[in-house]
Write a protein that holds these residues in place. Sequence first.
Motif, PDB file in Angstrom:
ATOM      1  N   ASP A  68       0.842  -1.197   0.000  1.00  0.00           N
ATOM      2  CA  ASP A  68       0.000   0.000   0.000  1.00  0.00           C
ATOM      3  C   ASP A  68       0.884   1.257   0.000  1.00  0.00           C
ATOM      4  N   PRO A  69       0.743   2.124  -1.003  1.00  0.00           N
ATOM      5  CA  PRO A  69       1.602   3.317  -1.066  1.00  0.00           C
ATOM      6  C   PRO A  69       1.387   4.285   0.095  1.00  0.00           C
ATOM      7  N   ASP A  70       0.262   4.165   0.810  1.00  0.00           N
ATOM      8  CA  ASP A  70       0.013   5.074   1.939  1.00  0.00           C
ATOM      9  C   ASP A  70       0.691   4.620   3.243  1.00  0.00           C
ATOM     10  N   ALA A  71       1.250   3.427   3.237  1.00  0.00           N
ATOM     11  CA  ALA A  71       1.783   2.866   4.492  1.00  0.00           C
ATOM     12  C   ALA A  71       2.989   3.657   4.984  1.00  0.00           C
ATOM     13  N   VAL A  72       3.159   3.695   6.290  1.00  0.00           N
ATOM     14  CA  VAL A  72       4.361   4.308   6.856  1.00  0.00           C
ATOM     15  C   VAL A  72       5.547   3.373   6.643  1.00  0.00           C
ATOM     16  N   HIS A  73       6.710   3.966   6.365  1.00  0.00           N
ATOM     17  CA  HIS A  73       7.980   3.229   6.350  1.00  0.00           C
ATOM     18  C   HIS A  73       8.911   4.002   7.266  1.00  0.00           C
ATOM     19  N   GLY A  74       9.365   3.350   8.313  1.00  0.00           N
ATOM     20  CA  GLY A  74      10.040   4.076   9.380  1.00  0.00           C
ATOM     21  C   GLY A  74      11.441   4.534   9.064  1.00  0.00           C
ATOM     22  N   ILE A  75      12.183   3.759   8.279  1.00  0.00           N
ATOM     23  CA  ILE A  75      13.613   4.052   8.161  1.00  0.00           C
ATOM     24  C   ILE A  75      13.862   5.454   7.562  1.00  0.00           C
ATOM     25  N   PRO A  76      13.126   5.860   6.519  1.00  0.00           N
ATOM     26  CA  PRO A  76      13.368   7.228   6.013  1.00  0.00           C
ATOM     27  C   PRO A  76      12.986   8.324   7.011  1.00  0.00           C
ATOM     28  N   LEU A  77      12.243   7.971   8.059  1.00  0.00           N
ATOM     29  CA  LEU A  77      11.795   8.988   9.026  1.00  0.00           C
ATOM     30  C   LEU A  77      12.777   9.175  10.177  1.00  0.00           C
ATOM     31  N   LEU A  78      13.818   8.310  10.221  1.00  0.00           N
ATOM     32  CA  LEU A  78      14.709   8.345  11.381  1.00  0.00           C
ATOM     33  C   LEU A  78      15.406   9.700  11.512  1.00  0.00           C
ATOM     34  N   ALA A  79      15.736  10.302  10.376  1.00  0.00           N
ATOM     35  CA  ALA A  79      16.448  11.584  10.430  1.00  0.00           C
ATOM     36  C   ALA A  79      15.575  12.673  11.055  1.00  0.00           C
ATOM     37  N   ARG A  80      14.248  12.515  10.929  1.00  0.00           N
ATOM     38  CA  ARG A  80      13.312  13.533  11.413  1.00  0.00           C
ATOM     39  C   ARG A  80      12.969  13.363  12.891  1.00  0.00           C
ATOM     40  N   HIS A  81      13.048  12.127  13.398  1.00  0.00           N
ATOM     41  CA  HIS A  81      12.567  11.855  14.761  1.00  0.00           C
ATOM     42  C   HIS A  81      13.679  11.250  15.617  1.00  0.00           C
ATOM     43  N   PRO A  82      14.262  12.032  16.537  1.00  0.00           N
ATOM     44  CA  PRO A  82      15.398  11.518  17.313  1.00  0.00           C
ATOM     45  C   PRO A  82      15.008  10.461  18.339  1.00  0.00           C
ATOM     46  N   ASN A  83      13.703  10.238  18.523  1.00  0.00           N
ATOM     47  CA  ASN A  83      13.233   9.252  19.514  1.00  0.00           C
ATOM     48  C   ASN A  83      12.662   7.994  18.859  1.00  0.00           C
ATOM     49  N   LEU A  84      12.994   7.778  17.575  1.00  0.00           N
ATOM     50  CA  LEU A  84      12.411   6.652  16.834  1.00  0.00           C
ATOM     51  C   LEU A  84      13.447   5.550  16.597  1.00  0.00           C
ATOM     52  N   VAL A  85      13.028   4.309  16.833  1.00  0.00           N
ATOM     53  CA  VAL A  85      13.834   3.136  16.459  1.00  0.00           C
ATOM     54  C   VAL A  85      12.929   2.210  15.649  1.00  0.00           C
ATOM     55  N   VAL A  86      13.453   1.704  14.537  1.00  0.00           N
ATOM     56  CA  VAL A  86      12.676   0.820  13.659  1.00  0.00           C
ATOM     57  C   VAL A  86      13.206  -0.602  13.800  1.00  0.00           C
ATOM     58  N   LEU A  87      12.275  -1.537  13.953  1.00  0.00           N
ATOM     59  CA  LEU A  87      12.649  -2.950  14.138  1.00  0.00           C
ATOM     60  C   LEU A  87      12.271  -3.755  12.913  1.00  0.00           C
ATOM     61  N   ARG A  88      13.212  -4.546  12.420  1.00  0.00           N
ATOM     62  CA  ARG A  88      12.964  -5.397  11.252  1.00  0.00           C
ATOM     63  C   ARG A  88      13.486  -6.808  11.562  1.00  0.00           C
ATOM     64  N   THR A  89      13.129  -7.754  10.731  1.00  0.00           N
ATOM     65  CA  THR A  89      13.533  -9.128  11.020  1.00  0.00           C
ATOM     66  C   THR A  89      13.821  -9.913   9.753  1.00  0.00           C
ATOM     67  N   PHE A  90      14.686 -10.904   9.885  1.00  0.00           N
ATOM     68  CA  PHE A  90      14.913 -11.870   8.801  1.00  0.00           C
ATOM     69  C   PHE A  90      13.984 -13.076   8.926  1.00  0.00           C
ATOM     70  N   SER A  91      13.109 -13.073   9.936  1.00  0.00           N
ATOM     71  CA  SER A  91      12.307 -14.276  10.208  1.00  0.00           C
ATOM     72  C   SER A  91      11.195 -14.512   9.200  1.00  0.00           C
TER      73      SER A  91
END
Length: 361
Positions: free
Chosen positions: A191-214
Amino acid sequence: MVVTLRPEIAALQPYRQGRPAAPDAFKLSSNESPFPPLPAVLDAVAGSSFNRYPDAAATVLRTRLAERYGVPPEQVHTGSGSVAILQQLIQAAAGPGDEVLYAWRSFEAYPGLVTVSGATSVTVPLAPGEKHDLDAMAAAITDRTRVVIVCTPNNPTSVIVTADEFAAFMAKVPETVLVLLDEAYAEFVTDPDAVHGIPLLARHPNLVVLRTFSKAYGLAGLRVGYAIGPEYILDAARSTAIPLSVTEPAQRAALAALDNEAELLERVGVLIERRSEIENALAAQGWRLPPAHGNFIWLPTGAQTTAAAEVLEAHGIVARVFPPDGIRVSIGEPESVEKLLQATAQVVETLRETPENAGLG
Ligand SMILES: Cc1ncc(COP(=O)(O)O)c(C=O)c1O
């Protein structure tokens, strides 16, 4: 019982795994990949010198991920599954007297992880449409809130948070509060409207994005996930982590998976198509479900959940059952689809007798 345990820990249910399936049944209870490991991944694992301890810093894997996301390696942290990193970050930020906020229903590991940290869970019910109620979550932040977890797509409802919703939410969250964006199923989102966290990291100093190989990368059994975020926050996670827990076979397999990503993402594409096929068939049966965005669908069977799960099981489908809310079913082998749809058709007949149930129009 003789030994005095922490009462809140003694009261916890030990983790219960998705039930093993009978030999002729399909195990669709853990959102695993139904595809076998790629030969290149098997070769990488077989080539591990696991008489030695692994590289504790997972240097090669972290460097590779750092290059991919355009961040320094210090802003990447690996763990034995993203659930291990969740635990580390909650422990790093929250303790007794503190609050950890998340939507409910969401990933079943969250409550236990918070209890183990000594902090208190504060949950905000999902809004209609099985989605995060981010306005209510922002309003539930207090001066004791240390961590907010946002799960997108949400396990088990498979509903996404949009980029706009997340931006509005982050504008309300104090920067002293750690926001964990749990993106375990990100690769299944189209869905093109979905949030993707990694590009937002520069904007939000309190954000951590979690991903997995599972999930998309099919390495659930090897246990490797990662976080991207500010170095000092990830250093705090590294400080709470059990050293050496990301094994050498796991690190090598993750690198081999990245080397063969195109093939793995083709498999993801196959599962996304299968998901659409199942969603269309369910709609034709009368189910009214919000669109699914993970490698799983959610059947809001409500008070009929246990009975519905029995119908699924009788058709050889082992799903994850969350009475009294619903049933989560992973997108599995092609042969599982027909069995699943036969079962859901039969469930519809039962649910029709309870029209208050939200799953049917
Ligand atoms: C939302 C969510 N986050 C995290 C995880 C943990 O995945 P892993 O520890 O295998 O990386 C899962 C696994 O089911 C999940 O559903």
